[in-house]
Structures are given as C-alpha cells and as structure tokens.
Write a protein that holds these residues in place. Structure first.
Motif, PDB file in Angstrom:
ATOM      1  N   GLU A 143      50.047 -24.155 -86.005  1.00 27.46           N
ATOM      2  CA  GLU A 143      48.881 -24.968 -86.356  1.00 27.46           C
ATOM      3  C   GLU A 143      47.744 -24.745 -85.363  1.00 27.46           C
ATOM      4  O   GLU A 143      46.584 -24.639 -85.752  1.00 27.46           O
ATOM      5  CB  GLU A 143      49.265 -26.453 -86.387  1.00 27.46           C
ATOM      6  CG  GLU A 143      50.276 -26.789 -87.459  1.00 27.46           C
ATOM      7  CD  GLU A 143      50.899 -28.162 -87.256  1.00 27.46           C
ATOM      8  OE1 GLU A 143      50.256 -29.042 -86.663  1.00 27.46           O
ATOM      9  OE2 GLU A 143      52.043 -28.334 -87.700  1.00 27.46           O
ATOM     10  N   ILE A 144      48.070 -24.664 -84.086  1.00 31.88           N
ATOM     11  CA  ILE A 144      47.060 -24.425 -83.051  1.00 31.88           C
ATOM     12  C   ILE A 144      46.434 -23.053 -83.258  1.00 31.88           C
ATOM     13  O   ILE A 144      45.214 -22.899 -83.191  1.00 31.88           O
ATOM     14  CB  ILE A 144      47.686 -24.503 -81.638  1.00 31.88           C
ATOM     15  CG1 ILE A 144      48.268 -25.878 -81.377  1.00 31.88           C
ATOM     16  CG2 ILE A 144      46.682 -24.093 -80.577  1.00 31.88           C
ATOM     17  CD1 ILE A 144      47.263 -26.983 -81.237  1.00 31.88           C
ATOM     18  N   ILE A 145      47.253 -22.056 -83.528  1.00 36.01           N
ATOM     19  CA  ILE A 145      46.740 -20.694 -83.741  1.00 36.01           C
ATOM     20  C   ILE A 145      45.815 -20.665 -84.948  1.00 36.01           C
ATOM     21  O   ILE A 145      44.743 -20.053 -84.906  1.00 36.01           O
ATOM     22  CB  ILE A 145      47.910 -19.699 -83.902  1.00 36.01           C
ATOM     23  CG1 ILE A 145      48.642 -19.549 -82.567  1.00 36.01           C
ATOM     24  CG2 ILE A 145      47.421 -18.352 -84.416  1.00 36.01           C
ATOM     25  CD1 ILE A 145      49.941 -18.800 -82.648  1.00 36.01           C
ATOM     26  N   ASN A 146      46.190 -21.346 -86.030  1.00 34.97           N
ATOM     27  CA  ASN A 146      45.354 -21.368 -87.238  1.00 34.97           C
ATOM     28  C   ASN A 146      44.012 -22.048 -87.000  1.00 34.97           C
ATOM     29  O   ASN A 146      42.994 -21.635 -87.548  1.00 34.97           O
ATOM     30  CB  ASN A 146      46.091 -22.024 -88.395  1.00 34.97           C
ATOM     31  CG  ASN A 146      47.186 -21.137 -88.944  1.00 34.97           C
ATOM     32  OD1 ASN A 146      47.126 -19.913 -88.850  1.00 34.97           O
ATOM     33  ND2 ASN A 146      48.207 -21.744 -89.509  1.00 34.97           N
ATOM     34  N   VAL A 147      44.002 -23.087 -86.195  1.00 40.22           N
ATOM     35  CA  VAL A 147      42.750 -23.788 -85.895  1.00 40.22           C
ATOM     36  C   VAL A 147      41.795 -22.876 -85.133  1.00 40.22           C
ATOM     37  O   VAL A 147      40.574 -22.941 -85.302  1.00 40.22           O
ATOM     38  CB  VAL A 147      43.035 -25.075 -85.087  1.00 40.22           C
ATOM     39  CG1 VAL A 147      41.771 -25.651 -84.487  1.00 40.22           C
ATOM     40  CG2 VAL A 147      43.722 -26.103 -85.963  1.00 40.22           C
ATOM     41  N   LEU A 148      42.333 -22.005 -84.310  1.00 37.80           N
ATOM     42  CA  LEU A 148      41.505 -21.142 -83.473  1.00 37.80           C
ATOM     43  C   LEU A 148      41.011 -19.873 -84.173  1.00 37.80           C
ATOM     44  O   LEU A 148      40.174 -19.161 -83.631  1.00 37.80           O
ATOM     45  CB  LEU A 148      42.280 -20.750 -82.205  1.00 37.80           C
ATOM     46  CG  LEU A 148      42.637 -21.914 -81.294  1.00 37.80           C
ATOM     47  CD1 LEU A 148      43.516 -21.442 -80.152  1.00 37.80           C
ATOM     48  CD2 LEU A 148      41.386 -22.603 -80.773  1.00 37.80           C
TER      49      LEU A 148
END
Length: 89
Positions: free
Chosen positions: A56-61
């Motif tokens: 989820e963190i990677i997708n947000v970035l």
C-alpha cells in the motif's frame, strides 16, 4: 497507525518478540514504537513487510499517470512539461 500495526500483529498471533525476530527490528525499538509511536522509516518498513501494508505504501508513492484519450492529448502534455529543480541553499 500504531494501533493498526498492533492489531495486524495480534491477528497474526505474533508476540512483540516474534515480530521482532521476523522483521529484524530490535525488540526495544518495537516496544518503543507500540508505546510512543516513534520509529525510523527503515524499521517501520521492515515491520510492514511482515504484518502487511508495504504494498500500500509503495502504491501511494507511485507517480500518477495521466489518462490520455488521443495522441493530441499526449503532445499537449509534453508541451506543458517543465523541468523542476531544487533550490540551492
């Protein structure tokens, strides 16, 4: 954020010691995080890699990709691209 991580850990039936071992984050760091919410980004990402949420963190970035409908839209967007630089201080 801390509560979410603690709930994920408990759902996985992991003790703080178990999460510490699996993530490579020192137990004292994990305890400090769960008590005060303080942790380095590196340790936080290691914990997320075990309890979930790293994706989820990677997708947000990820950068937002424009949705083009025609080649004209692509060409117009290239005309509007400006190079950005940080200021020197």
């Amino acid at each position: 954020m801390v509560q979410n991580i603690r709930e994920r850990r408990l759902l996985m039936e992991l003790t703080q010691e178990g999460l510490s071992e699996r993530s490579g984050v020192p137990l004292s760091t994990l305890r400090k995080f769960e008590q005060k919410g303080l942790i380095s980004l590196d340790s936080f990402l290691k914990i997320l890699s075990v309890v979930g949420g790293l994706e989820e963190i990677i997708n947000v970035l990820k950068p937002i990709k424009p949705n083009f409908k025609s080649i004209d839209d692509v060409l117009k967007s290239e005309d509007n691209i400006t190079k950005k630089r940080g200021s020197k201080k």
